[in-house]
Enzyme design. Sequence first.
Site, PDB file in Angstrom:
ATOM      1  N   TYR A 131      10.847   8.108  -6.372  1.00 17.06           N
ATOM      2  CA  TYR A 131      10.358   6.502  -5.492  1.00 17.06           C
ATOM      3  C   TYR A 131       9.287   5.712  -6.131  1.00 17.06           C
ATOM      4  CZ  TYR A 131       6.112   9.054  -4.431  1.00 17.06           C
ATOM      5  OH  TYR A 131       5.190   9.671  -4.939  1.00 17.06           O
ATOM      6  N   PHE A 147       1.259   1.109  -6.156  1.00 15.27           N
ATOM      7  CA  PHE A 147       0.647   1.784  -5.474  1.00 15.27           C
ATOM      8  C   PHE A 147       0.642   3.943  -6.027  1.00 15.27           C
ATOM      9  CE2 PHE A 147       2.694   0.968  -1.823  1.00 15.27           C
ATOM     10  CZ  PHE A 147       3.406   2.312  -1.612  1.00 15.27           C
ATOM     11  N   ASP A 148       1.669   3.909  -6.321  1.00 19.25           N
ATOM     12  CA  ASP A 148       2.197   5.460  -6.427  1.00 19.25           C
ATOM     13  C   ASP A 148       4.550   4.637  -6.463  1.00 19.25           C
ATOM     14  OD1 ASP A 148       2.334   7.649  -6.661  1.00 19.25           O
ATOM     15  OD2 ASP A 148       2.618   8.142  -4.208  1.00 19.25           O
ATOM     16  N   ILE A 204       4.872   9.336   5.813  1.00 20.59           N
ATOM     17  CA  ILE A 204       4.871   7.805   7.260  1.00 20.59           C
ATOM     18  C   ILE A 204       6.172   8.220   7.975  1.00 20.59           C
ATOM     19  CG2 ILE A 204       2.789   7.200   5.592  1.00 20.59           C
ATOM     20  CD1 ILE A 204       5.292   5.045   4.758  1.00 20.59           C
ATOM     21  N   TYR A 259       0.542   2.816   6.825  1.00 21.27           N
ATOM     22  CA  TYR A 259      -1.040   3.225   7.547  1.00 21.27           C
ATOM     23  C   TYR A 259      -1.803   3.095   7.844  1.00 21.27           C
ATOM     24  CZ  TYR A 259      -0.099   6.928   3.385  1.00 21.27           C
ATOM     25  OH  TYR A 259       1.160   7.731   2.058  1.00 21.27           O
ATOM     26  N   PHE A 286       8.845   0.144  -0.645  1.00 14.80           N
ATOM     27  CA  PHE A 286       9.605   1.151  -1.603  1.00 14.80           C
ATOM     28  C   PHE A 286      11.070   1.259  -1.865  1.00 14.80           C
ATOM     29  CE2 PHE A 286       5.981   3.410   0.531  1.00 14.80           C
ATOM     30  CZ  PHE A 286       5.674   4.146  -0.081  1.00 14.80           C
TER      31      PHE A 286
END
Length: 237
Positions: free
Chosen positions: A50, A60-61, A80, A106, A123
Amino acid sequence: MTFRCLLVMLALAGATSAGPEVTELKVDVVSVPEGCTTKSKNGDMLTMHYTGKLDNGNKFDSSFDRDQPFTFQIGVGQVIKGWDQGLLDMCVGEKRKLTIPASLGYGERGAGNVIPPQATLHFEVELLSIGDSPPTTNVFKEIDADKDNMLSREEVSIELAFRAMDADQDGELSREEVSDYLKKQMVPEEGGEVSEDIKQMLEGHDKLVEEIFQHEDKDRNGFISHEEFSGPKHDEL
């Protein structure tokens, strides 16, 4: 043009450029392999690649950056809500794009310094495999932090502290879990007297929690993973 009018125009321009607020999960199927016979369902172990981005395009990731896919059990709260809902009925090899509202991400808190409050998350995901059950864990290797095939008192103490803090047993510590654990260690049993030192520690409690996260939350995602955790130990509280 007055200064007040200029402020109003700038505010309207900012509201327009921000786009409509995302309130529902959006799932876009990018590609599906031929001959898909098995699809993901609640309780399955999914292994994913991902990449996650914010509205402004900032990443962010990404599991691709680490060259390490992510494995989790879907439908049990390990991820999540946007993932638990958006990755159902997915084939191995299938790729999707998820647009996740803050309510399924979040929320009002955000996550550390990486994801701001009320953030919409984007995502790109690819399902690599589907398993039936969680992988078995070698507890000895998990506790043996220095990989010397021996368990020291310190390693066992750290492991026990982590498990005592991890109230929901999800393998990571939230600020609430750390805060609750520290308060239990500080406050004496019913009827016990609170010393001046303890009173001072309680007054600086929130600062102490933040200091712990600054030290332990290495990836700054708002949680302390088992790998990141190095204390506090029981004899330090």
